[in-house]
Design an enzyme around this catalytic site. Structure first.
Site, PDB file in Angstrom:
ATOM      1  N   THR A 292      43.613  40.873  32.899  1.00  0.00           N
ATOM      2  CA  THR A 292      42.349  40.739  32.179  1.00  0.00           C
ATOM      3  C   THR A 292      41.244  41.514  32.886  1.00  0.00           C
ATOM      4  OG1 THR A 292      43.018  38.536  31.444  1.00  0.00           O
ATOM      5  CG2 THR A 292      40.689  39.106  31.224  1.00  0.00           C
TER       6      THR A 292
ATOM      7  N   TYR B  96      32.980  43.307  42.024  1.00  0.00           N
ATOM      8  CA  TYR B  96      33.921  42.911  40.974  1.00  0.00           C
ATOM      9  C   TYR B  96      34.536  44.147  40.324  1.00  0.00           C
ATOM     10  CZ  TYR B  96      35.465  41.672  36.283  1.00  0.00           C
ATOM     11  OH  TYR B  96      36.206  41.563  35.133  1.00  0.00           O
TER      12      TYR B  96
END
Length: 299
Positions: free
Chosen positions: A117, A134
């Protein structure tokens, strides 16, 4: 519980998308090993054909199940955005080390597919500086997945999600926050200009995308990416105005657009190119208006 002969592993199973996915997998009759940080809490709300475990116990459990069950795929939902930690070690562990552990399990036990994901703001053609750790770690693991797919008999799929919303999302997320402001009848919510174009995708459609790829896993290339969105964009301003008008018809706008300065390198346009996902038999059932209406029904 009695496990079926085939099962999938789902990380992040107790999260927003994970909860919806588990319900859908249950209805599909697919057994699940669900990874969570709090096994005891989730075992108290056990679903049929779901076995909860921690990251520490996943290898032993898969070894145990391999005696009479086959691992067909892994759906990796767990992630660390870095909102609550500034530690790169923690972010790297969550977004690279832990999923790599799962990818190694997928290879060892000959799973057909690994669904990773990812997010729209980590697209390679964007230079988004917010949540940079991230983005760096997600791109890193995508490269690892591509490498593994070339080296082993497995399909690695990068599921790049656009702006997901729906019932059960975290209270600190954008749309739940706005709904809370509307419920509290706040007089003013300061926003940027709201000119950013986003592809808002309802969580049910996201879950169906995962199920579609899982069901058609034999047709998936060794490495590919599916952009999961409706394929249609709407400005944040129009989305928020429709949300307020649907919740509070006839009310005066509470939004002060332009009150907050835009971030540097803000993403002004992101819409999914979902042609290859549609070619697999998937289609979205909710545009943003239907999605807002469905969300409000299910609150």
């Amino acid at each position: 519980m009695t496990f079926l002969k085939e099962y999938v592993i789902v990380s992040g199973a107790s999260g927003f998308i994970g909860k919806h996915l588990l319900e859908a997998l249950k209805k599909s009759g697919i057994s699940v090993v669900a990874i969570t940080r709090d096994v005891i809490k989730n075992n108290s709300n056990a679903l049929a054909n779901v076995r909860w475990c921690s990251w520490d116990n996943i290898e032993l459990l898969v070894e145990e199940l391999s005696i009479d069950s086959a691992l067909i795929g892994i759906i990796h939902l767990a992630t660390e955005y870095g909102h609550k930690t500034s530690s790169l070690i923690n972010i790297e562990d969550a977004n690279v080390i832990k999923p790599l552990k799962l990818l190694d399990l997928a290879i060892k036990y000959r799973a057909d597919i690994f669904l990773n994901t990812d997010s729209f703001f980590a697209k390679k053609d964007f230079n988004y500086q917010h949540m940079r750790p991230y983005i760096i770690t997600k791109r890193h693991f995508d490269e690892i997945g591509h490498y593994y797919a070339n080296m082993h008999d497995i399909s690695f799929v990068n599921m790049r999600l656009e702006h997901v919303y729906g019932p059960g999302d975290g209270e600190n997320k954008f749309i739940p926050y706005i709904i809370d402001c509307l419920n509290k009848k706040q007089s003013c919510v300061k926003c940027t200009t709201g000119e950013q174009i986003r592809d808002f995708i309802f969580v049910d459609d996201v879950v169906n995308a995962y199920l579609t790829i899982l069901e058609n896993r034999k047709e998936v290339p060794s490495y590919t990416e599916y952009q999961v969105g409706t394929g249609a964009g709407v400005s944040l301003k129009d989305f928020l105005v429709y949300l307020q008008n649907t919740m509070m018809p006839g009310s005066s706008s509470i939004f002060e657009f332009g009150a907050i300065e835009q971030r540097d390198n803000e993403i002004m346009f992101s819409v999914a190119n979902n042609k290859n996902l549609k070619a697999m038999g998937w289609k979205p059932n909710f545009d943003y208006k239907k999605g807002i209406e469905e969300l409000l029904k299910r609150l």
